[in-house]
Design a protein around this motif. Structure first.
Motif, PDB file in Angstrom:
ATOM      1  N   UNK A 131       0.835  -1.196   0.000  1.00 15.13           N
ATOM      2  CA  UNK A 131       0.000   0.000   0.000  1.00 15.13           C
ATOM      3  C   UNK A 131       0.871   1.247   0.000  1.00 15.13           C
ATOM      4  N   UNK A 132       0.942   1.912  -1.132  1.00 17.55           N
ATOM      5  CA  UNK A 132       1.669   3.170  -1.215  1.00 17.55           C
ATOM      6  C   UNK A 132       0.785   4.357  -0.902  1.00 17.55           C
ATOM      7  N   UNK A 133      -0.535   4.165  -0.996  1.00 20.55           N
ATOM      8  CA  UNK A 133      -1.465   5.234  -0.676  1.00 20.55           C
ATOM      9  C   UNK A 133      -2.187   5.814  -1.871  1.00 20.55           C
ATOM     10  N   UNK A 134      -1.717   5.482  -3.093  1.00 18.80           N
ATOM     11  CA  UNK A 134      -2.303   6.047  -4.295  1.00 18.80           C
ATOM     12  C   UNK A 134      -2.370   4.995  -5.394  1.00 18.80           C
ATOM     13  N   UNK A 135      -3.369   5.130  -6.275  1.00 17.42           N
ATOM     14  CA  UNK A 135      -3.364   4.356  -7.507  1.00 17.42           C
ATOM     15  C   UNK A 135      -2.548   5.116  -8.544  1.00 17.42           C
ATOM     16  N   UNK A 136      -2.236   4.453  -9.664  1.00 13.49           N
ATOM     17  CA  UNK A 136      -1.527   5.150 -10.736  1.00 13.49           C
ATOM     18  C   UNK A 136      -2.339   6.336 -11.238  1.00 13.49           C
ATOM     19  N   UNK A 137      -3.657   6.157 -11.312  1.00 13.49           N
ATOM     20  CA  UNK A 137      -4.510   7.253 -11.771  1.00 13.49           C
ATOM     21  C   UNK A 137      -4.469   8.428 -10.801  1.00 13.49           C
ATOM     22  N   UNK A 138      -4.446   8.128  -9.493  1.00 12.24           N
ATOM     23  CA  UNK A 138      -4.332   9.190  -8.492  1.00 12.24           C
ATOM     24  C   UNK A 138      -3.100  10.051  -8.752  1.00 12.24           C
ATOM     25  N   UNK A 139      -1.959   9.368  -8.968  1.00 12.73           N
ATOM     26  CA  UNK A 139      -0.700  10.081  -9.154  1.00 12.73           C
ATOM     27  C   UNK A 139      -0.732  10.906 -10.435  1.00 12.73           C
ATOM     28  N   UNK A 140      -1.282  10.334 -11.504  1.00  9.92           N
ATOM     29  CA  UNK A 140      -1.361  11.079 -12.757  1.00  9.92           C
ATOM     30  C   UNK A 140      -2.231  12.323 -12.592  1.00  9.92           C
ATOM     31  N   UNK A 141      -3.347  12.203 -11.866  1.00 12.10           N
ATOM     32  CA  UNK A 141      -4.203  13.359 -11.634  1.00 12.10           C
ATOM     33  C   UNK A 141      -3.473  14.413 -10.802  1.00 12.10           C
ATOM     34  N   UNK A 142      -2.747  13.959  -9.806  1.00 13.89           N
ATOM     35  CA  UNK A 142      -1.984  14.887  -8.968  1.00 13.89           C
ATOM     36  C   UNK A 142      -0.967  15.652  -9.812  1.00 13.89           C
ATOM     37  N   UNK A 143      -0.230  14.933 -10.670  1.00 21.34           N
ATOM     38  CA  UNK A 143       0.802  15.568 -11.477  1.00 21.34           C
ATOM     39  C   UNK A 143       0.198  16.481 -12.537  1.00 21.34           C
ATOM     40  N   UNK A 228      -5.079  14.683  -4.975  1.00 23.59           N
ATOM     41  CA  UNK A 228      -4.279  15.772  -4.418  1.00 23.59           C
ATOM     42  C   UNK A 228      -4.625  16.032  -2.975  1.00 23.59           C
ATOM     43  N   UNK A 229      -5.880  15.846  -2.601  1.00 26.21           N
ATOM     44  CA  UNK A 229      -6.275  16.131  -1.235  1.00 26.21           C
ATOM     45  C   UNK A 229      -5.906  15.006  -0.281  1.00 26.21           C
ATOM     46  N   UNK A 230      -5.410  13.889  -0.817  1.00 26.35           N
ATOM     47  CA  UNK A 230      -4.965  12.799   0.037  1.00 26.35           C
ATOM     48  C   UNK A 230      -3.450  12.711   0.107  1.00 26.35           C
ATOM     49  N   UNK A 231      -2.770  13.698  -0.470  1.00 23.63           N
ATOM     50  CA  UNK A 231      -1.321  13.625  -0.550  1.00 23.63           C
ATOM     51  C   UNK A 231      -0.651  13.548   0.810  1.00 23.63           C
ATOM     52  N   UNK A 232      -1.270  14.135   1.829  1.00 19.21           N
ATOM     53  CA  UNK A 232      -0.608  14.221   3.122  1.00 19.21           C
ATOM     54  C   UNK A 232      -0.702  12.952   3.938  1.00 19.21           C
ATOM     55  N   UNK A 233      -1.504  11.971   3.515  1.00 23.08           N
ATOM     56  CA  UNK A 233      -1.636  10.757   4.306  1.00 23.08           C
ATOM     57  C   UNK A 233      -0.376   9.920   4.215  1.00 23.08           C
ATOM     58  N   UNK A 234      -0.095   9.141   5.259  1.00 21.72           N
ATOM     59  CA  UNK A 234       1.084   8.279   5.303  1.00 21.72           C
ATOM     60  C   UNK A 234       0.639   6.883   5.702  1.00 21.72           C
ATOM     61  N   UNK A 235       0.288   6.004   4.747  1.00 20.55           N
ATOM     62  CA  UNK A 235      -0.169   4.673   5.109  1.00 20.55           C
ATOM     63  C   UNK A 235       0.869   3.936   5.947  1.00 20.55           C
ATOM     64  N   UNK A 236       0.451   3.280   7.031  1.00 19.26           N
ATOM     65  CA  UNK A 236       1.407   2.591   7.900  1.00 19.26           C
ATOM     66  C   UNK A 236       2.240   1.552   7.171  1.00 19.26           C
ATOM     67  N   UNK A 237       1.686   0.918   6.135  1.00 14.73           N
ATOM     68  CA  UNK A 237       2.401  -0.161   5.490  1.00 14.73           C
ATOM     69  C   UNK A 237       3.718   0.301   4.877  1.00 14.73           C
ATOM     70  N   UNK A 238       3.814   1.568   4.487  1.00 15.35           N
ATOM     71  CA  UNK A 238       5.030   2.021   3.836  1.00 15.35           C
ATOM     72  C   UNK A 238       6.205   1.971   4.799  1.00 15.35           C
ATOM     73  N   UNK A 239       6.003   2.471   6.016  1.00 14.62           N
ATOM     74  CA  UNK A 239       7.067   2.401   7.008  1.00 14.62           C
ATOM     75  C   UNK A 239       7.380   0.959   7.375  1.00 14.62           C
ATOM     76  N   UNK A 240       6.344   0.134   7.483  1.00  7.19           N
ATOM     77  CA  UNK A 240       6.541  -1.273   7.834  1.00  7.19           C
ATOM     78  C   UNK A 240       7.332  -1.980   6.737  1.00  7.19           C
ATOM     79  N   UNK A 241       7.022  -1.669   5.482  1.00  2.32           N
ATOM     80  CA  UNK A 241       7.738  -2.281   4.375  1.00  2.32           C
ATOM     81  C   UNK A 241       9.208  -1.917   4.434  1.00  2.32           C
ATOM     82  N   UNK A 242       9.496  -0.660   4.749  1.00  8.16           N
ATOM     83  CA  UNK A 242      10.888  -0.247   4.841  1.00  8.16           C
ATOM     84  C   UNK A 242      11.597  -0.967   5.955  1.00  8.16           C
ATOM     85  N   UNK A 243      10.962  -1.046   7.143  1.00  8.37           N
ATOM     86  CA  UNK A 243      11.619  -1.703   8.269  1.00  8.37           C
ATOM     87  C   UNK A 243      11.923  -3.167   7.975  1.00  8.37           C
ATOM     88  N   UNK A 244      11.092  -3.768   7.154  1.00 10.47           N
ATOM     89  CA  UNK A 244      11.326  -5.184   6.812  1.00 10.47           C
ATOM     90  C   UNK A 244      12.473  -5.347   5.834  1.00 10.47           C
TER      91      UNK A 244
END
Length: 248
Positions: A131-143, A228-244
């Motif tokens: 879980x990165x927090x965004x779909x590919x479409x989300x990121x394209x819309x943001x950009x 764009x309005x969800x950009x500030x969220x930080x899904x927990x899985x990202x940090x967990x993935x890094x720690x692993x």
């Protein structure tokens, strides 16, 4: 190239002390650390710098060819460490600088004592169980939103990213930081930031690594839950993935 001028390097704190290098994230500059650095300076030698294209760095040193990937920024960090000759450093990276630190430590592990990664994101895009927090479409819309009106995007998004609505001055400070960045540079850096995928790099890190994220996700969502309005969220899985993936 004078890397001190290129990255507007400042070295403060206790001469001869353990070295801490502080690296800012997207849309910011070394001013991000102004409340943190004084607390470190009594015990540590503190290295502050601006990524090329940010803050008061030498904008003439920026090119889309060099900074089309995070590797260009990682090479800058290597250049800084070698130029300053301060010995193994503790690298503290915020947001996208977390992955810049990872890339740098993979290439030149002897330059680092440890990595401290604040809100690290190996990838912002969801992929299977990751879980990165965004779909590919989300990121394209943001950009696309950023491309069409960078200053308007900055004024709208900075307070949302910051959260803390009870302290609007923080959102305004981040807005001002975003707006100081050259729009062309910001567009390229945004694509590099949000489209990079560094998950495969994590197992190659041999330097002791600590990662940290907010203890709870932000509650401050806008009514329209767009990308764009969800950009500030930080899904927990990202940090967990890094720690692993990286050594503690």
């Amino acid at each position: 190239m004078d890397v001190r001028k290129r990255n507007r390097v400042r070295v403060t704190g206790r001469e001869g002390g353990p070295v801490v290098m502080l690296a800012h994230g997207f849309g910011c500059d070394q001013n991000l650390w102004r409340l943190v650095a004084p607390a470190l300076e009594e015990r540590f030698q503190v290295v502050l710098f601006d990524h090329v294209g940010a803050g008061r760095s030498d904008a003439a040193a920026w090119s889309p060819e060099r900074y089309f990937t995070l590797d260009g920024y990682a090479q800058d960090v290597i250049d800084l460490c070698r130029e300053l000759g301060l010995g193994p450093v503790t690298f503290v990276g915020h947001s996208v600088s977390s992955m810049i630190g990872v890339l740098t430590a993979v290439q030149e592990p002897a330059l680092f004592e440890k990595l401290v990664l604040l809100t690290p994101s190996p990838s912002y895009i969801d992929d299977g169980n990751y879980r990165g927090g965004f779909s590919e479409q989300d990121i394209e819309e943001l950009l696309e939103s950023l491309d069409s009106n960078y200053l308007g995007w900055s004024a709208t998004m900075a307070p949302v990213i910051m959260g803390n609505p009870e302290r609007p001055e923080l959102g305004q400070e981040l807005t001002n930081s975003f707006c100081r960045t050259d729009p062309e540079i910001a567009r390229v850096f945004a694509r590099v930031t949000f489209l990079s995928d560094n998950r495969a790099d994590l197992p190659n890190v041999t330097v002791p690594t600590h990662s940290a994220r907010p203890s709870t996700p932000s509650d401050h969502r806008c009514p329209d839950d767009s990308s764009t309005q969800r950009l500030h969220t930080r899904p927990p899985e990202r940090g967990s993935y890094h720690r692993a993936g990286a050594p503690a």
